[in-house]
Design a protein around this motif. Structure first.
Motif, mmCIF file in Angstrom:
data_model
loop_
_atom_site.group_PDB
_atom_site.id
_atom_site.type_symbol
_atom_site.label_atom_id
_atom_site.label_comp_id
_atom_site.label_asym_id
_atom_site.label_seq_id
_atom_site.Cartn_x
_atom_site.Cartn_y
_atom_site.Cartn_z
ATOM 1 N N ASP A 18 154.971 7.003 85.828
ATOM 2 C CA ASP A 18 154.174 6.557 86.976
ATOM 3 C C ASP A 18 153.346 7.716 87.514
ATOM 4 O O ASP A 18 153.661 8.877 87.300
ATOM 5 N N ARG A 19 152.307 7.399 88.264
ATOM 6 C CA ARG A 19 151.409 8.436 88.759
ATOM 7 C C ARG A 19 152.001 9.224 89.926
ATOM 8 O O ARG A 19 151.481 10.290 90.258
ATOM 9 N N GLU A 20 153.017 8.735 90.588
ATOM 10 C CA GLU A 20 153.630 9.477 91.685
ATOM 11 C C GLU A 20 155.090 9.735 91.355
ATOM 12 O O GLU A 20 155.804 8.802 90.972
ATOM 13 N N PRO A 21 155.567 10.981 91.519
ATOM 14 C CA PRO A 21 154.841 12.135 92.016
ATOM 15 C C PRO A 21 154.049 12.880 90.948
ATOM 16 O O PRO A 21 153.385 13.855 91.247
ATOM 17 N N ALA A 22 154.161 12.462 89.673
ATOM 18 C CA ALA A 22 153.376 13.139 88.647
ATOM 19 C C ALA A 22 151.895 12.813 88.816
ATOM 20 O O ALA A 22 151.531 11.761 89.340
ATOM 21 N N ARG A 23 151.040 13.725 88.401
ATOM 22 C CA ARG A 23 149.595 13.495 88.474
ATOM 23 C C ARG A 23 149.026 13.499 87.070
ATOM 24 O O ARG A 23 149.118 14.485 86.349
ATOM 25 N N VAL A 24 148.457 12.371 86.685
ATOM 26 C CA VAL A 24 147.855 12.288 85.366
ATOM 27 C C VAL A 24 146.534 13.037 85.373
ATOM 28 O O VAL A 24 145.743 12.936 86.307
ATOM 29 N N ALA A 25 146.295 13.794 84.340
ATOM 30 C CA ALA A 25 145.075 14.598 84.259
ATOM 31 C C ALA A 25 143.829 13.731 84.283
ATOM 32 O O ALA A 25 143.839 12.571 83.876
ATOM 33 N N SER A 26 142.744 14.299 84.788
ATOM 34 C CA SER A 26 141.460 13.603 84.875
ATOM 35 C C SER A 26 140.664 13.804 83.594
ATOM 36 O O SER A 26 140.941 14.723 82.818
ATOM 37 N N PRO A 27 139.655 12.970 83.348
ATOM 38 C CA PRO A 27 138.790 13.201 82.186
ATOM 39 C C PRO A 27 138.141 14.577 82.282
ATOM 40 O O PRO A 27 137.785 15.024 83.367
ATOM 41 N N PRO A 28 138.001 15.272 81.174
ATOM 42 C CA PRO A 28 137.453 16.633 81.194
ATOM 43 C C PRO A 28 136.007 16.681 81.691
ATOM 44 O O PRO A 28 135.175 15.903 81.256
ATOM 45 N N VAL A 29 135.754 17.580 82.601
ATOM 46 C CA VAL A 29 134.393 17.855 83.067
ATOM 47 C C VAL A 29 134.258 19.359 83.230
ATOM 48 O O VAL A 29 134.953 19.966 84.030
ATOM 49 N N CYS A 30 133.397 19.972 82.445
ATOM 50 C CA CYS A 30 133.153 21.399 82.553
ATOM 51 C C CYS A 30 131.765 21.689 82.008
ATOM 52 O O CYS A 30 131.492 21.477 80.829
ATOM 53 N N SER A 31 130.886 22.158 82.878
ATOM 54 C CA SER A 31 129.512 22.438 82.470
ATOM 55 C C SER A 31 129.363 23.890 82.032
ATOM 56 O O SER A 31 130.149 24.757 82.405
ATOM 57 N N GLU A 32 128.323 24.137 81.253
ATOM 58 C CA GLU A 32 128.026 25.506 80.850
ATOM 59 C C GLU A 32 127.635 26.343 82.063
ATOM 60 O O GLU A 32 127.895 27.552 82.105
ATOM 61 N N ALA A 33 127.031 25.697 83.070
ATOM 62 C CA ALA A 33 126.655 26.409 84.292
ATOM 63 C C ALA A 33 127.891 26.932 85.010
ATOM 64 O O ALA A 33 127.879 28.044 85.576
ATOM 65 N N GLU A 34 128.983 26.164 85.006
ATOM 66 C CA GLU A 34 130.223 26.614 85.645
ATOM 67 C C GLU A 34 130.790 27.836 84.924
ATOM 68 O O GLU A 34 131.270 28.777 85.569
#
Length: 218
Positions: free
Chosen positions: A21-37
């Protein structure tokens, strides 16, 4: 492991966590990482990030993570980790401040070695206590993974490289990244290994957890 598939590793970790279940564990989000970051962090650091780190963040997201917290047969199973690319410069600055303390304390055992590790490593995956694993950049292309922990008098090397660390961490069921429990998942030389007895027991217990689909309990 130059061809290590960080994307596939993250997908497996995400699927593994999502079995609870999602609580209290946190499922990871879809990857987002830009070259600018990535470029912004490199400018703050004044140095290029190693390829292993950039590949990790591109595949797993600039700010992401997953936690595991469940009980199986009265065993409390916890683990996972978090990461945030934007925090790397501040965390590295903090490491350098600690390194200065060690350099000023000539009576501390291994002070020089610890200071060198802190000044030449970059933080990567942390736990809820604020400790984290980091890449040791002192050996050129060979970048071992070490553990930074506030409660230790040293920073052990856990794995010869980031791909090998991620592979063994997966085999250990994403055990908690702290010095209280990590030794149980390490060889006599202190290297993280899915071949340890405790890692095998954890895998068996987590198979039971997947089969029963029990509710998460703190």
């Amino acid at each position: 492991m130059n061809n290590f598939n960080y994307t596939a590793w993250f997908e497996r970790a995400n699927m593994f966590t999502a079995r609870w279940d999602r609580e209290p564990a946190r499922v990871a989000s879809p990857p987002v990482c830009s070259e600018a970051e990535i470029r912004a962090v490199e400018e703050q650091l004044g140095k290029r990030l190693p390829e292993a780190m950039t590949e990790f963040f591109r595949a797993c997201g600039a700010a992401n993570g997953f936690l595991i917290s469940t009980t199986v047969d009265d065993w409390w199973i916890h683990g996972g980790g978090r990461w945030n690319l934007a925090n790397v410069p501040d965390m590295y600055l903090y490491q350098c401040e600690i390194a200065s303390w060690y350099e000023e304390d000539s009576n501390r055992t291994n002070a020089g070695e610890m200071a060198a590790f802190l000044r030449n490593s970059l933080p990567l995956i942390g736990n809820v206590r604020g400790d984290y694993v980091s890449l040791d950049l002192r050996n050129g292309e060979s970048q071992p993974v070490g553990l930074f922990c506030h409660d230790m008098e040293g920073w052990p090397i856990l794995s010869p490289s980031l791909p090998e660390f991620l592979q063994e961490w997966e085999r250990c069921g994403y055990c908690a990244l702290d010095f209280w429990t990590l030794p149980e998942f390490c060889t006599a030389e202190g290297i993280l290994s899915g071949d340890t007895a405790v890692a095998g027991e954890r895998r068996e217990l987590l198979q039971v957890a997947r089969a029963t689909s029990g509710r998460l309990r703190q």
